[in-house]
Motif scaffolding. Structure first.
Motif, mmCIF file in Angstrom:
data_model
loop_
_atom_site.group_PDB
_atom_site.id
_atom_site.type_symbol
_atom_site.label_atom_id
_atom_site.label_comp_id
_atom_site.label_asym_id
_atom_site.label_seq_id
_atom_site.Cartn_x
_atom_site.Cartn_y
_atom_site.Cartn_z
ATOM 1 N N MET A 191 5.693 5.738 -0.728
ATOM 2 C CA MET A 191 6.509 5.128 0.254
ATOM 3 C C MET A 191 6.520 2.874 -0.478
ATOM 4 O O MET A 191 7.537 2.932 -1.178
ATOM 5 C CB MET A 191 6.297 5.299 1.458
ATOM 6 N N HIS A 192 5.305 2.898 -0.251
ATOM 7 C CA HIS A 192 5.432 1.158 -0.703
ATOM 8 C C HIS A 192 3.607 1.562 -1.451
ATOM 9 O O HIS A 192 3.485 2.521 -1.127
ATOM 10 C CB HIS A 192 5.727 0.864 0.345
ATOM 11 N N VAL A 193 3.267 0.460 -1.999
ATOM 12 C CA VAL A 193 2.264 0.030 -1.705
ATOM 13 C C VAL A 193 1.698 -1.585 -1.498
ATOM 14 O O VAL A 193 2.236 -2.095 -1.076
ATOM 15 C CB VAL A 193 1.728 -0.657 -3.376
ATOM 16 N N ILE A 194 0.562 -0.739 -0.812
ATOM 17 C CA ILE A 194 -0.315 -1.919 0.451
ATOM 18 C C ILE A 194 -1.630 -2.679 -0.814
ATOM 19 O O ILE A 194 -2.570 -2.203 -0.721
ATOM 20 C CB ILE A 194 -1.058 -1.520 1.470
ATOM 21 N N ASP A 195 -1.771 -4.204 -0.287
ATOM 22 C CA ASP A 195 -2.197 -4.750 -0.470
ATOM 23 C C ASP A 195 -3.784 -4.841 0.417
ATOM 24 O O ASP A 195 -3.689 -5.290 1.355
ATOM 25 C CB ASP A 195 -2.140 -6.096 -0.742
ATOM 26 N N HIS A 196 -4.499 -3.780 0.258
ATOM 27 C CA HIS A 196 -5.520 -3.598 1.610
ATOM 28 C C HIS A 196 -6.391 -4.986 1.704
ATOM 29 O O HIS A 196 -7.364 -5.236 2.476
ATOM 30 C CB HIS A 196 -6.883 -2.748 0.283
ATOM 31 N N THR A 197 -6.959 -6.149 0.807
ATOM 32 C CA THR A 197 -7.822 -7.437 0.949
ATOM 33 C C THR A 197 -6.375 -7.875 2.420
ATOM 34 O O THR A 197 -7.102 -8.799 2.667
ATOM 35 C CB THR A 197 -7.935 -7.738 -0.044
ATOM 36 N N LYS A 198 -5.129 -7.737 2.278
ATOM 37 C CA LYS A 198 -4.478 -8.077 3.242
ATOM 38 C C LYS A 198 -3.617 -7.377 4.032
ATOM 39 O O LYS A 198 -3.282 -7.913 5.591
ATOM 40 C CB LYS A 198 -3.336 -9.416 2.461
ATOM 41 N N GLY A 199 -3.430 -6.061 3.637
ATOM 42 C CA GLY A 199 -3.285 -5.158 5.334
ATOM 43 C C GLY A 199 -1.727 -5.468 5.338
ATOM 44 O O GLY A 199 -0.726 -5.330 5.200
#
Length: 244
Positions: free
Chosen positions: A94-102
């Motif tokens: 659905m989308h990609v999340i930058d897990h360092t920033k949420g």
């Protein structure tokens, strides 16, 4: 059980008291027949392993499968002697999340199957090839990917979506000062016509009628080993339901 065990012991003791006759004193075996070995009387066929499908939805809590939950499930299935096959849908995330920033990474696109293969160490198949006839159970780890890449919400809600009146748990129904930050999910479950059952993080709830087992996992803010224990309780109940 104690009586049966005692009876079995007495029979074995009696059997061992009769030593076999020397070969020169044994009656000849009937022509055309092979003597039946005594050891075979006490043998039994090995129990078949439970065949479990593990369905992933990416790799990462905010846009895919929660990795710790998936890993814990695989550990407990391995300990339970199950045969596991891993699946994921071959579709874009659905989308990609930058897990360092949420936060969403607007410039990135990823494939759910490709990302899930990271957890599966490459041994994975397209979800479209999964056949219920080939498996005794299916397990869906949590993570927001279950909402974004599979159906409408986190893993227990998948069951609520497709099984009218099913009983599931996502833990407690009040946030309790932030310990249960996603407690509102229980209301979403009820709105779908399912029954929500309050459980602790180390517990699993079993709906015997629908053969559905759920556990809160990371719905609770707690130590990792408590999550692991809850997953273990869930896997144990799933394997018990398979009868293998």
């Amino acid at each position: 059980m104690a009586a049966a065990r005692a009876l079995m012991v007495s029979r074995l003791a009696a059997a061992s008291a009769f030593a076999p006759l020397p070969s020169r004193l044994r009656p000849p075996a009937p022509v055309g027949r092979t003597p039946f070995p005594r050891a075979a009387l006490h043998s039994s066929a090995p129990r078949p392993a439970a065949r479990v499908a593990l369905v992933l939805s990416g790799c990462g809590v905010y846009d895919g499968t929660e990795i710790h939950e998936a890993s814990a499930i695989l550990v407990h299935l391995s300990r339970g002697g199950a045969e596991v096959q891993i699946f994921a849908p071959d579709v874009p995330q659905m989308h990609v999340i930058d897990h360092t920033k949420g936060q969403p990474s607007e410039s990135e696109t990823r494939n759910v199957l490709t990302e899930s293969a990271r957890i599966a160490r490459g041994k994975i198949a397209d979800l479209a090839t999964l056949s219920a006839a080939n498996h005794d159970a299916a397990i869906f780890p949590g993570g927001f990917g279950a909402a974004k890449n599979l159906l409408c919400c986190i893993a227990p809600v998948l069951a609520a979506k497709v099984l009218r009146g099913v009983e599931v748990t996502v833990g407690h129904e009040q946030e309790e000062g932030g310990k249960w930050p996603y407690a509102g999910t229980a209301e979403a479950i009820k709105a779908l016509g399912a029954k929500h059952c309050v459980k602790g993080v180390a517990e699993a709830h079993v709906d015997l009628k629908n053969k559905v087992v759920t556990t809160p996992a990371f719905m609770c803010e707690t130590a990792l080993h408590h999550i692991h224990d809850g997953v273990g309780a869930m896997v144990k109940k799933v394997l018990e339901l398979t009868g293998k």
